[in-house]
Design a protein around this motif. Structure first.
Motif, PDB file in Angstrom:
ATOM      1  N   HIS A 170      -1.389  -0.904 -33.954  1.00 35.94           N
ATOM      2  CA  HIS A 170      -1.757  -2.321 -33.873  1.00 35.94           C
ATOM      3  C   HIS A 170      -3.065  -2.604 -34.614  1.00 35.94           C
ATOM      4  O   HIS A 170      -3.187  -3.593 -35.334  1.00 35.94           O
ATOM      5  CB  HIS A 170      -1.889  -2.763 -32.416  1.00 35.94           C
ATOM      6  N   TRP A 171      -4.067  -1.712 -34.421  1.00 36.22           N
ATOM      7  CA  TRP A 171      -5.366  -1.915 -35.079  1.00 36.22           C
ATOM      8  C   TRP A 171      -5.436  -1.196 -36.437  1.00 36.22           C
ATOM      9  O   TRP A 171      -6.506  -1.103 -37.024  1.00 36.22           O
ATOM     10  CB  TRP A 171      -6.511  -1.517 -34.145  1.00 36.22           C
ATOM     11  N   PHE A 239     -13.577   2.775 -33.908  1.00 37.33           N
ATOM     12  CA  PHE A 239     -12.720   2.575 -32.737  1.00 37.33           C
ATOM     13  C   PHE A 239     -13.028   3.635 -31.697  1.00 37.33           C
ATOM     14  O   PHE A 239     -13.242   4.803 -32.039  1.00 37.33           O
ATOM     15  CB  PHE A 239     -11.227   2.688 -33.113  1.00 37.33           C
ATOM     16  N   THR A 262     -14.290  -1.660 -32.127  1.00 34.70           N
ATOM     17  CA  THR A 262     -13.398  -2.037 -31.034  1.00 34.70           C
ATOM     18  C   THR A 262     -13.234  -0.891 -30.049  1.00 34.70           C
ATOM     19  O   THR A 262     -12.914   0.238 -30.459  1.00 34.70           O
ATOM     20  CB  THR A 262     -11.998  -2.418 -31.584  1.00 34.70           C
TER      21      THR A 262
END
Ligand code: NAP
Ligand code: ZN
Ligand code: ZN
Length: 346
Positions: A170-171, A239, A262
């Motif tokens: 997704h990222w 991340f 994130t």
């Protein structure tokens, strides 16, 4: 109705014990699966012990299921007896909402029939999971295990694998990204394998020195035994994938993120986590979460794992050892997933 044997918890404080129950007869679009292996996810332990406060008893846990098709309904098109298949965390959803149509069934806006500790499509019949000898599932929610993935080592992919694959995809985590994986357990060790296979520079943040050799073998480029102290890692990562199962401070982990970084929570501790506004504001950081993955994405993940030889590292146990395995799981004493061999039930 199909007479089925398994192991169940009857309340939040007692051990799992042998349990007999019925499954529905095989319907037109159903697949009857002989369960061969079932992984032990930390979510099983959370739910057996009612740590999330929504447990339904008796509970037959287990959502990392692999097995062999033994019978199919008249209208089943995708599977035939003898096929090797998997079942993950849910066995049905509404099939019509936006999330379902988009292939994000896990975020169904209407009703998710969790594989256990939930209710079927009728919202009345309790579901029972994979600590059992057979399961009946609509073919739309059955996965194919590709040749080359052994069924025992594939079982944990149905939860630990997809839960870590989905947010990485997704990222779009990949080459050029520095990824920290916090906690080297069932989810964490798959996150390392998948993150490395996707091309990210992976650092494992573990509590102690104990898992260093394993982490590097699994594909990590770096290993940091933190003892809860992250101060030397300020602004290091794009991340952070947090797989920790117990309550823990989030702000020190936020500080390890670069600007625009994130932090993705997949671990689901039983108590609320707190976070300082400034941890987010000062560097435009994001705090996110992610829940397993959809059916199509789970099949993609299985195919990806087969192509990259990325099955789970497991310790196979007979079902009679499940209570002892839970105690070891709580201590972080598993390399890296317990998998129940259901032959022990027959
Ligand atoms: P696990 O195998 O027990 O691994 C958790 C790891 O967290 C441990 O190996 C340990 O790693 C670390 N840890 C444990 N207690 C800690 C503490 N007090 N402080 C710091 N670190 C600690 O569990 P799992 O099966 O991977 O599941 C992890 C979490 O994800 C659980 O809460 C589970 O319910 C949740 N989960 C979420 C999803 C989802 O869809 N979001 C799906 C599946 C599971 P080190 O020894 O390396 O420190
Ligand atoms: Zn799970
Ligand atoms: Zn839906």
């Amino acid at each position: 109705m199909l007479a089925t044997r398994g192991f169940a918890a009857h309340d939040a404080t007692s051990s799992l014990v042998p349990f007999s129950f019925s499954r529905r007869a095989v319907g037109a679009r159903d697949v009857l699966i002989q369960v061969r292996f079932c992984g032990i996810c930390h979510s099983d332990l959370h739910q057996v012990r009612n740590e999330w406060g929504e447990s339904i008893y008796p509970m037959v846990p287990g959502h990392e299921i692999t097995g062999t098709v033994v019978q199919v309904g008249a209208e089943v098109r995708s599977f035939a007896p003898g096929d090797t298949v998997g079942v993950g965390c849910f066995v049905d959803t509404c099939r019509t909402c936006g999330a379902c149509r988009a292939g994000d069934e896990q975020y169904c806006e209407d009703h998710v029939a969790w594989t256990y500790n939930g209710y079927e499509r009728d919202r009345r019949t309790p579901t029972y999971g994979g600590y059992s000898d057979q399961i009946v599932v609509d073919e739309r929610y059955v996965l194919r295990i590709p040749a080359g993935l052994p069924l025992d080592r594939a079982a944990p992919l149905l939860c630990a694998g997809i839960t870590t694959y989905s947010p990485l995809k997704h990222w779009q985590v990949g080459p050029g990204h520095r990824l920290a994986v916090v906690g080297l357990g069932g989810l964490g060790h798959m996150a390392v394998k998948l993150g490395a296979a996707l091309g990210a520079h992976v650092t494992v943040l573990s509590r102690s020195e104990k898992k260093r050799t394993d982490a590097l073998r699994l594909g990590a480029a770096e290993y940091v035994p933190t003892g809860g102290d992250y101060s030397k890692l300020a602004r290091s990562f794009d991340f952070v994938l947090d797989t920790v199962s117990a309550p823990h401070p989030i702000d020190p982990l936020m500080e390890t993120l670069k600007t625009n970084g994130t932090l993705i929570l997949v671990g689901a501790p039983e108590k609320p986590l707190s976070v300082k506004a400034m941890s987010l504001i000062l560097r435009r950081r994001r705090l996110a979460g992610s829940l397993i993955g959809g059916i199509r994405e789970t099949q993609d993940m299985l195919n990806f794992c087969a192509a990259h030889g990325a099955a789970a590292d497991i310790e196979v146990i007979p079902i009679q050892d499940v209570n002892a395995a839970y105690e070891r799981l709580l201590l972080g004493d598993v390399r890296y997933r317990f998998v129940i061999d259901l032959a022990s039930l027959r």
